[in-house]
Write a protein that holds these residues in place. Structure first.
Motif, PDB file in Angstrom:
ATOM      1  N   ARG A 100       0.219  49.162  25.203  1.00 46.99           N
ATOM      2  CA  ARG A 100      -0.348  48.268  26.211  1.00 46.99           C
ATOM      3  C   ARG A 100      -1.802  47.982  25.833  1.00 46.99           C
ATOM      4  N   HIS A 101      -2.200  46.745  25.939  1.00 44.97           N
ATOM      5  CA  HIS A 101      -3.565  46.348  25.594  1.00 44.97           C
ATOM      6  C   HIS A 101      -4.531  46.783  26.695  1.00 44.97           C
ATOM      7  N   THR A 102      -5.672  47.267  26.287  1.00 45.51           N
ATOM      8  CA  THR A 102      -6.666  47.698  27.272  1.00 45.51           C
ATOM      9  C   THR A 102      -7.532  46.531  27.737  1.00 45.51           C
ATOM     10  N   HIS A 103      -7.683  45.529  26.915  1.00 44.44           N
ATOM     11  CA  HIS A 103      -8.452  44.346  27.303  1.00 44.44           C
ATOM     12  C   HIS A 103      -7.590  43.483  28.230  1.00 44.44           C
ATOM     13  N   ARG A 104      -8.140  43.137  29.378  1.00 48.11           N
ATOM     14  CA  ARG A 104      -7.394  42.436  30.427  1.00 48.11           C
ATOM     15  C   ARG A 104      -6.760  41.138  29.935  1.00 48.11           C
ATOM     16  N   ARG A 105      -7.518  40.297  29.224  1.00 49.19           N
ATOM     17  CA  ARG A 105      -6.974  39.013  28.772  1.00 49.19           C
ATOM     18  C   ARG A 105      -5.925  39.192  27.683  1.00 49.19           C
ATOM     19  N   LEU A 106      -6.115  40.154  26.797  1.00 45.87           N
ATOM     20  CA  LEU A 106      -5.099  40.422  25.777  1.00 45.87           C
ATOM     21  C   LEU A 106      -3.809  40.928  26.416  1.00 45.87           C
ATOM     22  N   ALA A 107      -3.947  41.802  27.397  1.00 45.50           N
ATOM     23  CA  ALA A 107      -2.769  42.319  28.104  1.00 45.50           C
ATOM     24  C   ALA A 107      -2.020  41.190  28.802  1.00 45.50           C
ATOM     25  N   ALA A 108      -2.746  40.293  29.454  1.00 45.61           N
ATOM     26  CA  ALA A 108      -2.118  39.167  30.147  1.00 45.61           C
ATOM     27  C   ALA A 108      -1.419  38.235  29.165  1.00 45.61           C
ATOM     28  N   ALA A 109      -2.056  37.953  28.036  1.00 49.02           N
ATOM     29  CA  ALA A 109      -1.456  37.074  27.032  1.00 49.02           C
ATOM     30  C   ALA A 109      -0.200  37.708  26.437  1.00 49.02           C
ATOM     31  N   CYS A 110      -0.254  38.982  26.171  1.00 46.06           N
ATOM     32  CA  CYS A 110       0.900  39.688  25.614  1.00 46.06           C
ATOM     33  C   CYS A 110       2.053  39.710  26.620  1.00 46.06           C
ATOM     34  N   ASP A 111       1.746  39.995  27.883  1.00 40.56           N
ATOM     35  CA  ASP A 111       2.784  40.002  28.923  1.00 40.56           C
ATOM     36  C   ASP A 111       3.414  38.619  29.082  1.00 40.56           C
ATOM     37  N   THR A 112       2.585  37.573  29.017  1.00 37.87           N
ATOM     38  CA  THR A 112       3.101  36.204  29.127  1.00 37.87           C
ATOM     39  C   THR A 112       4.039  35.906  27.966  1.00 37.87           C
ATOM     40  N   ARG A 113       3.657  36.303  26.782  1.00 39.27           N
ATOM     41  CA  ARG A 113       4.508  36.071  25.607  1.00 39.27           C
ATOM     42  C   ARG A 113       5.819  36.842  25.721  1.00 39.27           C
ATOM     43  N   ARG A 114       5.738  38.084  26.159  1.00 38.47           N
ATOM     44  CA  ARG A 114       6.947  38.901  26.305  1.00 38.47           C
ATOM     45  C   ARG A 114       7.854  38.313  27.388  1.00 38.47           C
ATOM     46  N   ARG A 115       7.275  37.925  28.519  1.00 33.86           N
ATOM     47  CA  ARG A 115       8.073  37.355  29.612  1.00 33.86           C
ATOM     48  C   ARG A 115       8.732  36.037  29.197  1.00 33.86           C
ATOM     49  N   SER A 116       8.052  35.243  28.366  1.00 38.67           N
ATOM     50  CA  SER A 116       8.662  33.994  27.908  1.00 38.67           C
ATOM     51  C   SER A 116       9.860  34.277  26.993  1.00 38.67           C
ATOM     52  N   THR A 117       9.838  35.405  26.318  1.00 37.65           N
ATOM     53  CA  THR A 117      10.970  35.823  25.499  1.00 37.65           C
ATOM     54  C   THR A 117      12.150  36.232  26.383  1.00 37.65           C
ATOM     55  N   LEU A 118      11.872  36.612  27.612  1.00 37.27           N
ATOM     56  CA  LEU A 118      12.902  37.131  28.517  1.00 37.27           C
ATOM     57  C   LEU A 118      13.340  36.127  29.592  1.00 37.27           C
ATOM     58  N   LEU A 119      13.215  34.850  29.320  1.00 37.94           N
ATOM     59  CA  LEU A 119      13.589  33.847  30.323  1.00 37.94           C
ATOM     60  C   LEU A 119      15.077  33.897  30.668  1.00 37.94           C
ATOM     61  N   LEU A 120      15.936  34.076  29.677  1.00 37.96           N
ATOM     62  CA  LEU A 120      17.367  34.178  29.963  1.00 37.96           C
ATOM     63  C   LEU A 120      17.662  35.420  30.792  1.00 37.96           C
ATOM     64  N   LEU A 121      17.035  36.528  30.450  1.00 39.31           N
ATOM     65  CA  LEU A 121      17.196  37.757  31.232  1.00 39.31           C
ATOM     66  C   LEU A 121      16.795  37.502  32.678  1.00 39.31           C
ATOM     67  N   ALA A 122      15.678  36.817  32.898  1.00 39.54           N
ATOM     68  CA  ALA A 122      15.205  36.538  34.258  1.00 39.54           C
ATOM     69  C   ALA A 122      16.256  35.755  35.043  1.00 39.54           C
ATOM     70  N   CYS A 123      16.902  34.795  34.390  1.00 40.88           N
ATOM     71  CA  CYS A 123      17.944  34.001  35.069  1.00 40.88           C
ATOM     72  C   CYS A 123      19.152  34.864  35.429  1.00 40.88           C
ATOM     73  N   VAL A 124      19.580  35.708  34.509  1.00 34.22           N
ATOM     74  CA  VAL A 124      20.742  36.566  34.773  1.00 34.22           C
ATOM     75  C   VAL A 124      20.436  37.524  35.918  1.00 34.22           C
ATOM     76  N   VAL A 125      19.287  38.172  35.863  1.00 28.26           N
ATOM     77  CA  VAL A 125      18.916  39.136  36.909  1.00 28.26           C
ATOM     78  C   VAL A 125      18.789  38.437  38.259  1.00 28.26           C
ATOM     79  N   ARG A 126      18.190  37.263  38.277  1.00 31.32           N
ATOM     80  CA  ARG A 126      18.076  36.496  39.529  1.00 31.32           C
ATOM     81  C   ARG A 126      19.460  36.166  40.091  1.00 31.32           C
TER      82      ARG A 126
END
Length: 162
Positions: A100-126
């Motif tokens: 996990r990134h300690t810098h707030r903006r790096l952590a947010a950017a990394c989470d956004t990138r990871r979540r965009s990879t999981l868009l299909l997962l988000a649809c299935v879970v929803r």
């Protein structure tokens, strides 16, 4: 002649057969291209053995998506999959070694990138009326934990709809 009686019972004499409520497995797989398919295959066998075939369509999609994401992001040689069934829901967790990134903006950017990879997962879970998330590993050491909870009724309905 009387039957022999053992004073030391064999452990298999008291084993509970697989049922949904005792599904509790963990598996470490290499962070490799083939690993999402291996994780899906293993999860399929476990779900079948525990009488959870009715949630397999949704669950195997989720396992594949989480495993693919974990293998893509990890900085280590392997990822860790956990399958649990509790409170009428399947809980799928993947741990990877991406710190996990300690810098707030790096952590947010990394989470956004990871979540965009999981868009299909988000649809299935929803569609299963479940929950999912990404965060710091709760285990010792650095890393990221991704998880999904699929209520059995929702996952069953999802499987019938597709």
């Amino acid at each position: 002649m009387p039957a022999a009686v053992s004073v030391c019972p064999h452990p298999l004499d008291t084993v509970t057969p697989p049922v949904p409520e005792n599904l509790a497995y963990s598996l470490t797989v290499p962070a490799a291209l083939a690993s999402p398919a291996i994780a899906r295959a293993a999860a399929g066998v476990l779900l079948e053995a525990h009488g959870l075939r009715d949630v397999a369509v949704a669950a195997l999609q989720v396992v594949g998506e989480l495993a693919s994401c974990a293998c893509r992001f990890t900085a280590t040689e392997d990822v860790y999959l956990s399958l649990r069934y509790r409170d009428d829901a399947l809980r799928i967790t993947l741990y990877d070694g991406h710190p996990r990134h300690t810098h707030r903006r790096l952590a947010a950017a990394c989470d956004t990138r990871r979540r965009s990879t999981l868009l299909l997962l988000a649809c299935v879970v929803r569609d299963c009326e479940g929950q999912w998330g990404v965060g710091a590993s709760q285990e010792s050491g650095d890393g990221t934990r991704m998880w999904a909870v699929l209520p059995r009724d929702g996952a069953r309905a999802y499987g019938r709809a597709v």
